[in-house]
Scaffold this motif. Structure first.
Motif, short mmCIF file in Angstrom:
data_model
loop_
_atom_site.label_atom_id
_atom_site.label_comp_id
_atom_site.label_asym_id
_atom_site.label_seq_id
_atom_site.Cartn_x
_atom_site.Cartn_y
_atom_site.Cartn_z
N UNK A 99 54.29 -33.97 84.77
CA UNK A 99 55.02 -34.22 83.52
C UNK A 99 56.40 -33.56 83.57
N UNK A 100 56.44 -32.33 84.12
CA UNK A 100 57.72 -31.63 84.22
C UNK A 100 58.67 -32.36 85.15
N UNK A 101 58.13 -32.88 86.26
CA UNK A 101 58.97 -33.64 87.20
C UNK A 101 59.53 -34.89 86.52
N UNK A 102 58.67 -35.55 85.73
CA UNK A 102 59.14 -36.74 85.02
C UNK A 102 60.27 -36.38 84.05
N UNK A 103 60.10 -35.22 83.37
CA UNK A 103 61.15 -34.76 82.44
C UNK A 103 62.41 -34.41 83.21
N UNK A 104 62.24 -33.72 84.37
CA UNK A 104 63.41 -33.35 85.19
C UNK A 104 64.13 -34.60 85.69
N UNK A 105 63.35 -35.60 86.13
CA UNK A 105 63.97 -36.84 86.60
C UNK A 105 64.73 -37.53 85.48
N UNK A 106 64.11 -37.54 84.30
CA UNK A 106 64.76 -38.15 83.14
C UNK A 106 66.03 -37.39 82.78
N UNK A 107 65.93 -36.05 82.84
CA UNK A 107 67.09 -35.21 82.53
C UNK A 107 68.21 -35.44 83.54
N UNK A 108 67.83 -35.56 84.82
CA UNK A 108 68.84 -35.82 85.86
C UNK A 108 69.52 -37.16 85.62
N UNK A 109 68.73 -38.17 85.22
CA UNK A 109 69.30 -39.49 84.93
C UNK A 109 70.25 -39.42 83.74
N UNK A 110 69.82 -38.68 82.70
CA UNK A 110 70.68 -38.53 81.52
C UNK A 110 71.96 -37.78 81.87
N UNK A 111 71.82 -36.75 82.75
CA UNK A 111 73.00 -35.99 83.16
C UNK A 111 73.96 -36.88 83.94
N UNK A 112 73.40 -37.73 84.81
CA UNK A 112 74.24 -38.66 85.58
C UNK A 112 74.96 -39.62 84.63
N UNK A 113 74.20 -40.13 83.64
CA UNK A 113 74.81 -41.04 82.66
C UNK A 113 75.91 -40.33 81.88
N UNK A 114 75.64 -39.05 81.51
CA UNK A 114 76.64 -38.27 80.77
C UNK A 114 77.89 -38.06 81.62
N UNK A 115 77.69 -37.72 82.90
CA UNK A 115 78.84 -37.51 83.79
C UNK A 115 79.67 -38.79 83.92
N UNK A 116 78.98 -39.92 84.07
CA UNK A 116 79.69 -41.20 84.18
C UNK A 116 80.45 -41.51 82.89
N UNK A 117 79.81 -41.22 81.75
CA UNK A 117 80.46 -41.47 80.46
C UNK A 117 81.68 -40.56 80.29
N UNK A 118 81.54 -39.29 80.71
CA UNK A 118 82.67 -38.37 80.62
C UNK A 118 83.82 -38.83 81.52
#
Length: 221
Positions: A99-118
């Motif tokens: 579950x933690x890995x799934x959250x980490x993967x989701x967080x990494x994806x969100x961080x990537x999306x945030x970086x692209x948006x920035x």
């Protein structure tokens, strides 16, 4: 007893597969007279019968196993419970890790999306800044050209007037240069006025008050 030992193979099989884990206390108590007998030792039994040495060793070993197992068995049972609890905890931990890995993967994806948006935001801000600077320069240029436009309009109107009468002025200038050089100024003026009258008669446009110096340009330049 002889009947039990009659078939050697069966007897040995029973010894090898004896359920020592579940021995009864009463059975062990029956063994005590032999265990306590000093003559019931492999080295003593060997003097009587070498065939019974193995059986003697087996009985002593089984009795010792019972004593040790009596202490160890509860601990083994406790260990089994602890192992079961540990395995359950590890299984739960693995689930939590997944579950933690799934959250980490989701967080990494969100961080990537945030970086692209920035990055896109920064690019848009840069483009906006550049466009704003260009607009400011264009506004200043247009403001500067506004004054030039007035000047150009006035010059255009002035040139329009000059061009409208240039044909007659050119005719007069050419005549003066070609023919009037040797004559006096009064005579040149008289001839010039005569030529102007002829131009008007033939509808050749020209200046009302022709002055050669004005038409030919600034003498200083």
């Amino acid at each position: 007893k002889k009947k039990v030992m009659a078939d050697t193979n069966v007897f040995l099989d029973r010894l090898l597969n004896y359920d020592k884990e579940n021995m009864k206390e009463s059975t062990v108590e029956k063994m005590q007279p032999y265990i306590k007998d000093k003559n019931f030792r492999p080295e003593q039994v060997k003097q009587v019968s070498s065939a019974l040495v193995g059986l003697c060793q087996w009985v002593i070993a089984i009795e010792k196993f019972y004593r040790v197992n009596k202490v160890v068995k509860p601990k083994k049972e406790t260990l089994g419970i602890a192992d079961a609890e540990f395995n359950a905890a590890m299984a739960d931990l693995n689930v939590k890790k997944a579950e933690l890995k799934a959250v980490d993967d989701r967080l990494a994806l969100l961080q990537q999306t945030l970086d692209e948006s920035n990055t896109k935001k920064q690019n848009l801000e840069d483009e906006f800044s550049n466009t704003e600077k260009k607009l400011t320069r264009a506004t200043k240029l247009m403001a500067g050209l506004g004054g030039e436009k007035s000047r150009y309009t006035m010059q255009s109107e002035s040139l329009g007037e000059v061009y409208s009468r240039i044909l007659g002025d050119v005719v007069l200038s050419a005549g003066m240069i070609a023919y009037l050089g040797p004559f006096t100024s009064n005579y040149r003026q008289e001839l010039t006025e005569g030529w102007q009258s002829l131009c008007k008669k033939d509808n050749i446009p020209g200046s009302e008050r022709y002055v050669m110096a004005n038409f030919m340009g600034d003498p200083v330049k």
